[in-house]
Design a protein around this motif. Structure first.
Motif, PDB file in Angstrom:
ATOM      1  N   HIS A  22      -1.363   6.594   9.836  1.00  0.00           N
ATOM      2  CA  HIS A  22      -0.868   5.217   9.953  1.00  0.00           C
ATOM      3  C   HIS A  22      -1.740   4.231   9.175  1.00  0.00           C
ATOM      4  O   HIS A  22      -1.238   3.234   8.661  1.00  0.00           O
ATOM      5  CB  HIS A  22      -0.718   4.805  11.420  1.00  0.00           C
ATOM      6  N   GLU A  25      -0.600   4.371   5.606  1.00  0.00           N
ATOM      7  CA  GLU A  25       0.645   3.612   5.453  1.00  0.00           C
ATOM      8  C   GLU A  25       0.360   2.116   5.402  1.00  0.00           C
ATOM      9  O   GLU A  25       0.969   1.394   4.611  1.00  0.00           O
ATOM     10  CB  GLU A  25       1.604   3.941   6.602  1.00  0.00           C
ATOM     11  N   GLN A  26      -0.577   1.643   6.231  1.00  0.00           N
ATOM     12  CA  GLN A  26      -0.960   0.224   6.199  1.00  0.00           C
ATOM     13  C   GLN A  26      -1.566  -0.143   4.847  1.00  0.00           C
ATOM     14  O   GLN A  26      -1.256  -1.200   4.289  1.00  0.00           O
ATOM     15  CB  GLN A  26      -1.958  -0.089   7.311  1.00  0.00           C
ATOM     16  N   ASP A  29       1.212  -0.320   2.278  1.00  0.00           N
ATOM     17  CA  ASP A  29       1.990  -1.556   2.470  1.00  0.00           C
ATOM     18  C   ASP A  29       1.228  -2.767   1.939  1.00  0.00           C
ATOM     19  O   ASP A  29       1.820  -3.668   1.338  1.00  0.00           O
ATOM     20  CB  ASP A  29       2.317  -1.765   3.952  1.00  0.00           C
ATOM     21  N   TRP A  76     -11.242   2.038   3.403  1.00  0.00           N
ATOM     22  CA  TRP A  76     -10.522   1.195   4.355  1.00  0.00           C
ATOM     23  C   TRP A  76     -11.488   0.779   5.452  1.00  0.00           C
ATOM     24  O   TRP A  76     -12.380   1.564   5.787  1.00  0.00           O
ATOM     25  CB  TRP A  76      -9.358   2.006   4.930  1.00  0.00           C
TER      26      TRP A  76
END
Length: 103
Positions: A22, A25-26, A29, A76
């Motif tokens: 997830h 995916e963030q 995006d 990240w």
């Protein structure tokens, strides 16, 4: 100080991650609007699906998503502003290294 705006053809980013992550995916995006605005290219690398997956999982498994450009890596979490500044700095660093190698 002059800001460096990398040319679209010179920016090929790689996002290391895994399917179903997830955070990956963030990150994707977050990057999409910037990719469209800047004309940058993004390759997605699923570290579990590569021939050298053991090495990639060992290197990136606890860090994903990781963004790579010109041998520089950004872990990240990151913001769009941080990515822009990081790419600009990597372009400058990469250009200086190329000049030193050639000169």
């Amino acid at each position: 100080m002059t800001s460096v705006s990398p040319s679209p053809s010179s920016v090929q980013l790689t996002l290391f991650g895994t399917l179903g992550c997830h955070l990956c995916e963030q990150a994707q995006d977050l990057l999409q609007p910037m990719l469209q605005q800047q004309g940058w290219q993004l390759s997605l690398c699923d570290i579990a699906e590569q021939a050298d997956s053991d090495q990639l999982i060992s290197r990136y498994g606890l860090r994903i998503p990781v963004l790579q450009f010109a041998a520089a890596e950004l872990d990240w979490p990151f913001t769009a502003e941080q990515v822009q500044a990081w790419v600009s700095q990597a372009v400058v660093s990469h250009g200086q290294a190329s000049q030193q190698a050639g000169g």
